[in-house]
Write a protein that holds these residues in place. Structure first.
Motif, PDB file in Angstrom:
ATOM      1  N   VAL A   1      36.577  41.744  34.203  1.00  0.00           N
ATOM      2  CA  VAL A   1      37.754  40.871  34.238  1.00  0.00           C
ATOM      3  C   VAL A   1      38.598  41.177  35.479  1.00  0.00           C
ATOM      4  O   VAL A   1      39.035  40.252  36.186  1.00  0.00           O
ATOM      5  CB  VAL A   1      38.589  41.023  32.938  1.00  0.00           C
ATOM      6  N   ILE A   2      38.805  42.445  35.764  1.00  0.00           N
ATOM      7  CA  ILE A   2      39.577  42.830  36.955  1.00  0.00           C
ATOM      8  C   ILE A   2      38.882  42.333  38.219  1.00  0.00           C
ATOM      9  O   ILE A   2      39.528  41.772  39.113  1.00  0.00           O
ATOM     10  CB  ILE A   2      39.799  44.360  36.995  1.00  0.00           C
ATOM     11  N   MET A   3      37.560  42.513  38.304  1.00  0.00           N
ATOM     12  CA  MET A   3      36.814  42.050  39.472  1.00  0.00           C
ATOM     13  C   MET A   3      36.901  40.529  39.606  1.00  0.00           C
ATOM     14  O   MET A   3      37.001  40.016  40.727  1.00  0.00           O
ATOM     15  CB  MET A   3      35.346  42.490  39.405  1.00  0.00           C
ATOM     16  N   HIS A   4      36.878  39.823  38.489  1.00  0.00           N
ATOM     17  CA  HIS A   4      36.993  38.364  38.521  1.00  0.00           C
ATOM     18  C   HIS A   4      38.343  37.941  39.097  1.00  0.00           C
ATOM     19  O   HIS A   4      38.403  37.072  39.973  1.00  0.00           O
ATOM     20  CB  HIS A   4      36.817  37.788  37.110  1.00  0.00           C
ATOM     21  N   PHE A   5      39.421  38.563  38.625  1.00  0.00           N
ATOM     22  CA  PHE A   5      40.751  38.224  39.142  1.00  0.00           C
ATOM     23  C   PHE A   5      40.897  38.625  40.609  1.00  0.00           C
ATOM     24  O   PHE A   5      41.520  37.917  41.391  1.00  0.00           O
ATOM     25  CB  PHE A   5      41.854  38.861  38.294  1.00  0.00           C
ATOM     26  N   GLU A   6      40.305  39.748  40.972  1.00  0.00           N
ATOM     27  CA  GLU A   6      40.342  40.183  42.366  1.00  0.00           C
ATOM     28  C   GLU A   6      39.597  39.179  43.255  1.00  0.00           C
ATOM     29  O   GLU A   6      40.077  38.819  44.336  1.00  0.00           O
ATOM     30  CB  GLU A   6      39.722  41.570  42.480  1.00  0.00           C
ATOM     31  N   GLU A   7      38.453  38.707  42.790  1.00  0.00           N
ATOM     32  CA  GLU A   7      37.683  37.718  43.545  1.00  0.00           C
ATOM     33  C   GLU A   7      38.447  36.405  43.654  1.00  0.00           C
ATOM     34  O   GLU A   7      38.467  35.781  44.724  1.00  0.00           O
ATOM     35  CB  GLU A   7      36.328  37.494  42.864  1.00  0.00           C
ATOM     36  N   GLN A   8      39.099  35.983  42.571  1.00  0.00           N
ATOM     37  CA  GLN A   8      39.910  34.762  42.611  1.00  0.00           C
ATOM     38  C   GLN A   8      41.041  34.897  43.621  1.00  0.00           C
ATOM     39  O   GLN A   8      41.305  33.966  44.382  1.00  0.00           O
ATOM     40  CB  GLN A   8      40.493  34.446  41.238  1.00  0.00           C
ATOM     41  N   ALA A   9      41.705  36.032  43.633  1.00  0.00           N
ATOM     42  CA  ALA A   9      42.801  36.247  44.576  1.00  0.00           C
ATOM     43  C   ALA A   9      42.285  36.229  46.014  1.00  0.00           C
ATOM     44  O   ALA A   9      42.923  35.640  46.902  1.00  0.00           O
ATOM     45  CB  ALA A   9      43.498  37.574  44.281  1.00  0.00           C
ATOM     46  N   GLU A  10      41.150  36.847  46.251  1.00  0.00           N
ATOM     47  CA  GLU A  10      40.554  36.849  47.588  1.00  0.00           C
ATOM     48  C   GLU A  10      40.160  35.427  48.004  1.00  0.00           C
ATOM     49  O   GLU A  10      40.395  35.032  49.145  1.00  0.00           O
ATOM     50  CB  GLU A  10      39.334  37.779  47.612  1.00  0.00           C
ATOM     51  N   ASN A  11      39.564  34.675  47.093  1.00  0.00           N
ATOM     52  CA  ASN A  11      39.190  33.287  47.398  1.00  0.00           C
ATOM     53  C   ASN A  11      40.417  32.439  47.707  1.00  0.00           C
ATOM     54  O   ASN A  11      40.391  31.609  48.625  1.00  0.00           O
ATOM     55  CB  ASN A  11      38.400  32.669  46.239  1.00  0.00           C
ATOM     56  N   LYS A  12      41.487  32.646  46.959  1.00  0.00           N
ATOM     57  CA  LYS A  12      42.718  31.905  47.195  1.00  0.00           C
ATOM     58  C   LYS A  12      43.285  32.237  48.576  1.00  0.00           C
ATOM     59  O   LYS A  12      43.729  31.349  49.306  1.00  0.00           O
ATOM     60  CB  LYS A  12      43.737  32.227  46.102  1.00  0.00           C
ATOM     61  N   LYS A  13      43.251  33.525  48.932  1.00  0.00           N
ATOM     62  CA  LYS A  13      43.737  33.957  50.230  1.00  0.00           C
ATOM     63  C   LYS A  13      42.901  33.338  51.351  1.00  0.00           C
ATOM     64  O   LYS A  13      43.440  32.871  52.353  1.00  0.00           O
ATOM     65  CB  LYS A  13      43.706  35.494  50.303  1.00  0.00           C
ATOM     66  N   MET A  14      41.582  33.303  51.170  1.00  0.00           N
ATOM     67  CA  MET A  14      40.703  32.704  52.174  1.00  0.00           C
ATOM     68  C   MET A  14      40.931  31.192  52.282  1.00  0.00           C
ATOM     69  O   MET A  14      40.941  30.648  53.391  1.00  0.00           O
ATOM     70  CB  MET A  14      39.234  32.999  51.839  1.00  0.00           C
ATOM     71  N   GLN A  15      41.131  30.536  51.153  1.00  0.00           N
ATOM     72  CA  GLN A  15      41.396  29.088  51.171  1.00  0.00           C
ATOM     73  C   GLN A  15      42.706  28.799  51.903  1.00  0.00           C
ATOM     74  O   GLN A  15      42.790  27.839  52.670  1.00  0.00           O
ATOM     75  CB  GLN A  15      41.449  28.520  49.744  1.00  0.00           C
ATOM     76  N   GLU A  16      43.705  29.617  51.668  1.00  0.00           N
ATOM     77  CA  GLU A  16      44.997  29.450  52.342  1.00  0.00           C
ATOM     78  C   GLU A  16      44.842  29.654  53.851  1.00  0.00           C
ATOM     79  O   GLU A  16      45.388  28.899  54.649  1.00  0.00           O
ATOM     80  CB  GLU A  16      46.023  30.426  51.771  1.00  0.00           C
ATOM     81  N   ALA A  17      44.085  30.647  54.246  1.00  0.00           N
ATOM     82  CA  ALA A  17      43.848  30.906  55.669  1.00  0.00           C
ATOM     83  C   ALA A  17      43.088  29.742  56.296  1.00  0.00           C
ATOM     84  O   ALA A  17      43.398  29.300  57.410  1.00  0.00           O
ATOM     85  CB  ALA A  17      43.089  32.212  55.853  1.00  0.00           C
ATOM     86  N   LEU A  18      42.119  29.206  55.579  1.00  0.00           N
ATOM     87  CA  LEU A  18      41.357  28.060  56.069  1.00  0.00           C
ATOM     88  C   LEU A  18      42.256  26.835  56.196  1.00  0.00           C
ATOM     89  O   LEU A  18      42.158  26.086  57.187  1.00  0.00           O
ATOM     90  CB  LEU A  18      40.176  27.776  55.134  1.00  0.00           C
TER      91      LEU A  18
END
Length: 155
Positions: free
Chosen positions: A132-149
């Motif tokens: 669950v922690i890894m899933h939320f961490e991955e979601q946060a990373e994906n959100k950060k990458m989407q924002e940068a894009l």
């Protein structure tokens, strides 16, 4: 995309894992240390604390976990493998290491079925929490990458 890590980042990762493990063992020790000390070398000192041997064993386990994380959960060595397979291999490696530690260091009696059931239940709970922690961490990373894009595309 992983950036190259320095040795200090690996050390930080190792001691973060180690610190979390030690805190968990301290909390467990405060509640069941005296009772568990009769059957487990991990709690040999009872509520008086954790022995140097136990702390070193936990450090070795943290090192194994850190190595396994960098092998299975990054693209450093394995590049083309499904994330679910990587996670299964990661948790299987950790479980194998703990089983070896149980046998070598006498963490609990090898022939005690209740101890193994408790181990597998606690491992499953910890694995679920970690997933669950890894899933939320991955979601946060994906959100950060989407924002940068999105910011890059605006330029």
């Amino acid at each position: 995309m992983d950036d190259r890590k320095t040795v200090f980042e690996y050390i930080r990762q190792l001691f973060t894992t180690y610190g979390i493990m030690v805190v968990i063992f301290i909390v467990i020790n405060l509640f069941i240390g005296d009772e568990a000390g009769r059957v487990s070398s991990l709690f040999a000192l009872g509520v008086a604390g954790l022995s140097s041997a136990t702390l070193l064993e936990l450090l070795l386990l943290a090192l194994i976990i850190t190595v396994a994380q960098n092998i299975f959960l990054t693209d450093i060595i394995i590049r083309n493998m499904a994330l679910i397979v990587r996670n299964i291999l990661f948790f299987a490696a950790i479980m194998a290491a703990i089983i070896v530690f149980v046998i070598i260091f006498g963490w609990f009696p090898v022939y005690n079925a209740a101890a193994w059931i408790g181990f597998f239940i606690s491992f499953a709970v910890c694995t679920a929490i970690s997933a669950v922690i890894m899933h939320f961490e991955e979601q946060a990373e994906n959100k950060k990458m989407q924002e940068a894009l999105r910011r890059f595309n605006k330029q």
